[in-house]
Design an enzyme around this catalytic site. Structure first.
Site, mmCIF file in Angstrom:
data_model
loop_
_atom_site.group_PDB
_atom_site.id
_atom_site.type_symbol
_atom_site.label_atom_id
_atom_site.label_comp_id
_atom_site.label_asym_id
_atom_site.label_seq_id
_atom_site.Cartn_x
_atom_site.Cartn_y
_atom_site.Cartn_z
ATOM 1 N N LYS A 118 -2.917 34.892 0.438
ATOM 2 C CA LYS A 118 -3.223 33.868 -0.568
ATOM 3 C C LYS A 118 -1.972 33.057 -0.845
ATOM 4 C CE LYS A 118 -4.830 33.442 -5.375
ATOM 5 N NZ LYS A 118 -5.212 34.161 -6.602
ATOM 6 N N LYS A 160 0.692 37.536 -1.299
ATOM 7 C CA LYS A 160 0.382 36.503 -2.290
ATOM 8 C C LYS A 160 1.685 35.788 -2.632
ATOM 9 C CE LYS A 160 -1.457 35.749 -6.952
ATOM 10 N NZ LYS A 160 -2.069 36.379 -8.142
#
EC number: 4.2.1.24
Length: 329
Positions: free
Chosen positions: A252, A199
């Site tokens: 992400k 992320k």
């Protein structure tokens, strides 16, 4: 003019079926996970200005909201709680019995037992400082205390009925702690962990932070989310989470990090690989389509092809309602 026979490619994709055969596995309804925002106001349906067609939903309206989507083939959702009040240092409303997520998990499992419910686990929406973990007095992250709290929240989500725990807090060691908590609760056989392993500290999260009321009150998250150009750190984070027992890996954002997604699919080739088409990606595509730059469906489907080609098995996207329609035909 003589032609090298091996250079003749057109015939191999000269009709629609042949083109399908040339591709990787296409996106399916089962590949989709719909991110939804749960309001602390039980009867709420609040439009999110920066995210077209997205709302904060109260628990009393989940049947109205999700029922039609389940009939169209929705298989899984991931929940994000949104509160305005009762924020504190440790994010106590994250797993409160009166908090939005615990109530929503129970309601969805009751209304739609066939629907797989994932819970995003982070503290930013619930802390008075807006950071993803607990802090030292100087404002830096207390990783050990944060991991302890993240594991506690995860356990309570599992006890409420969540089938997937998805920690997005980016603390070191939280996957192992969550797995140990699930063992302690005798839930490790039926609750899996899909970790936000790679992320990044991305600017594409902007609309989400407004939607979830979870922006940091000071500083930023660059000391625990990955630097955007840090391929090596992403590799190490993915391998760490695999070693700690993650049942799935997530990358992400999605589109700007297809190289990381492809890397994850090789590093963890025996695990499901998820990617999150985040709020900024969603907003950009909507804005461009509204301006006539391109046709919405074609562009969204192309991004889905890109995710699947890079190795994704699961795509979290706010376009899920539209995709359920488009994939019907």
């Amino acid at each position: 003019m003589p032609v090298d026979i091996s250079s003749l490619l057109h015939a191999g994709y000269s009709n629609p079926l042949l083109r399908e055969w040339q591709g990787v596995r296409p996106i399916t309804k089962s590949s989709l996970m719909y991110p939804i925002f749960i309001s602390e106001i039980d009867d709420a349906k609040e439009a999110i200005d920066s995210m077209p067609n997205q709302f904060r939903w109260g628990v009393n309206r989940l049947e109205e909201f999700l029922g039609p989507l389940v009939k169209k083939g929705l298989r899984s959702v991931i929940l994000f709680g949104v509160i305005e009040s009762k924020k504190d240092y440790c994010g106590s409303m994250a797993d409160s019995e009166n908090g939005p997520v615990i109530k929503a998990v129970k309601e969805i499992r009751h209304l739609f037992p066939e629907l797989v419910v994932a819970c995003d686990v982070c503290l930013c929406e619930y802390t008075d400082h807006g950071h993803c973990g607990l802090l030292y007095e100087d404002g830096t992250i207390n990783n050990a205390k944060s991991v302890e709290r993240i594991a506690e929240v995860s356990g309570n989500y599992a006890l409420a009925g969540a089938q997937i725990i998805s920690p997005s807090d980016c603390m070191d060691g939280r996957v192992k702690a969550i797995k140990q908590k699930l063992v302690e609760l005798e839930l490790s056989h039926k609750v899996c962990v899909i970790s936000y392993s790679a992320k990044f500290a991305s600017g594409f999260f902007g609309p989400f932070r407004a939607a979830a009321n979870g922006a940091p009150k000071f500083g930023d998250r660059s000391c625990y989310q990955l630097p955007c150009n840090a391929r090596g750190l992403a590799k190490r984070a993915i391998l760490r989470d695999v070693r700690e027992g993650a049942d799935g890996i997530m990358v992400k954002p999605g589109t700007p990090y297809l190289d990381i997604l492809a890397m994850a699919s090789k590093l963890a080739d025996d695990l499901p690989i998820a990617t999150y088409q985040v709020s900024g990606e969603f907003a950009i595509i909507h804005a461009a389509a509204a301006a006539g730059v391109f046709e919405l469906k074609r562009h969204v489907m192309e991004t889905m092809d890109g995710f699947m080609r890079a190795g994704a098995n699961i795509v979290l996207t706010y376009f899920t309602p539209e995709l359920l329609e488009w994939l019907e035909y």
